[in-house]
Design an enzyme around this catalytic site. Structure first.
Site, PDB file in Angstrom:
ATOM      1  N   ASP A 113      28.913  15.029 -37.957  1.00  0.00           N
ATOM      2  CA  ASP A 113      29.673  13.833 -37.579  1.00  0.00           C
ATOM      3  C   ASP A 113      29.538  13.562 -36.083  1.00  0.00           C
ATOM      4  OD1 ASP A 113      31.576  13.294 -40.134  1.00  0.00           O
ATOM      5  OD2 ASP A 113      31.347  15.439 -39.818  1.00  0.00           O
ATOM      6  N   ASP A 142      24.746  19.320 -35.359  1.00  0.00           N
ATOM      7  CA  ASP A 142      26.081  18.906 -35.755  1.00  0.00           C
ATOM      8  C   ASP A 142      25.922  17.724 -36.717  1.00  0.00           C
ATOM      9  OD1 ASP A 142      28.980  18.600 -35.595  1.00  0.00           O
ATOM     10  OD2 ASP A 142      28.536  16.839 -34.381  1.00  0.00           O
ATOM     11  N   ASP A 189      27.338  16.509 -30.234  1.00  0.00           N
ATOM     12  CA  ASP A 189      27.964  15.442 -29.438  1.00  0.00           C
ATOM     13  C   ASP A 189      29.281  15.869 -28.797  1.00  0.00           C
ATOM     14  OD1 ASP A 189      30.313  13.637 -31.354  1.00  0.00           O
ATOM     15  OD2 ASP A 189      29.363  15.482 -32.024  1.00  0.00           O
TER      16      ASP A 189
END
Length: 220
Positions: free
Chosen positions: A11, A9, A173
């Site tokens: 951001d 991922d 995240d």
């Protein structure tokens, strides 16, 4: 489990882009005569792509969806303008990300980006940060017909790299990252420092607190 490639991922995992996202979102609100939101509020709206972020920011509602209203289209245009003009004003790598990506790249391990961020932001951001060349495959939120938590991005990466999808590791995240991995049958590693919350029960194969702890997981 044999890890033959890693998808990341963007951001909240590789970079902290929250200040620039909040700046652009609040600039768009200002253009439409709305008062600014707290950065923490904007953070709670991040994770499902720019259009959903704009819808949530304009409505100040975590459940808002982008339906193409005139206000949302105007807000999207203003957000695009402000964010593209300042992708890396405050955006920075999390600790040990650059060194770890470089080391993984040097090992010859194929690396990919799987993000819900639109391609119009993803590609220039990676170039401005100087890591574009590290990635063999880049899947943005609008690259395919479906985005995370769909398994399609993970399956696409595996197909592009010529590996079985269960040999691909997803590092992220948020719940979208873990669900995308689970839906595709991939292993997953959750970083604890990103934008997600209360994710410990989602069943990631490991939780790391600093990015270079990824090496220990790979060596197990």
């Amino acid at each position: 489990m044999s890890i033959q490639a890693i998808a990341f991922d963007l951001d909240g995992t590789l970079v902290d882009s929250l200040q620039d996202l909040a700046r652009a979102a609040n600039a768009a609100r200002s253009d439409l005569g709305l008062t600014p939101l707290a950065t923490a509020t904007v953070e709670s709206y991040v994770g499902d792509g720019a259009a959903v972020l704009v819808a949530r920011v304009l409505a100040d509602d975590a459940k808002a969806q982008f339906t193409g209203t005139a206000l949302q289209e105007q807000g999207m245009a203003q957000f695009n303008l402000h964010y593209r003009a300042g992708l890396t004003i405050a955006t920075k790598f999390y600790p040990k990300v650059q060194e770890t990506l470089h080391a993984l790249h040097e090992r010859g391990l194929p690396l990919a980006i799987v993000t819900n961020k639109p391609e119009r932001f993803t590609l220039p951001l990676l170039r401005e940060l100087g890591v574009f060349e590290h990635f063999d495959v880049i899947v943005s939120g609008d690259t395919l017909a479906e985005r995370k938590p769909s398994p399609l991005p993970m399956q696409h990466v595996a197909n592009q790299l010529g590996i079985e999808v269960d040999n691909l590791l997803m590092v992220g995240d948020s719940k979208n990252d873990i669900l995308a991995a689970q839906n595709a049958g991939c292993a997953s590693v959750l970083v604890s420092y990103g934008y997600g919350s209360e994710l410990e029960s989602m069943g990631a194969d490991a939780i790391i607190h600093r990015f270079d702890e990824l090496f220990a997981f790979l060596e197990e």
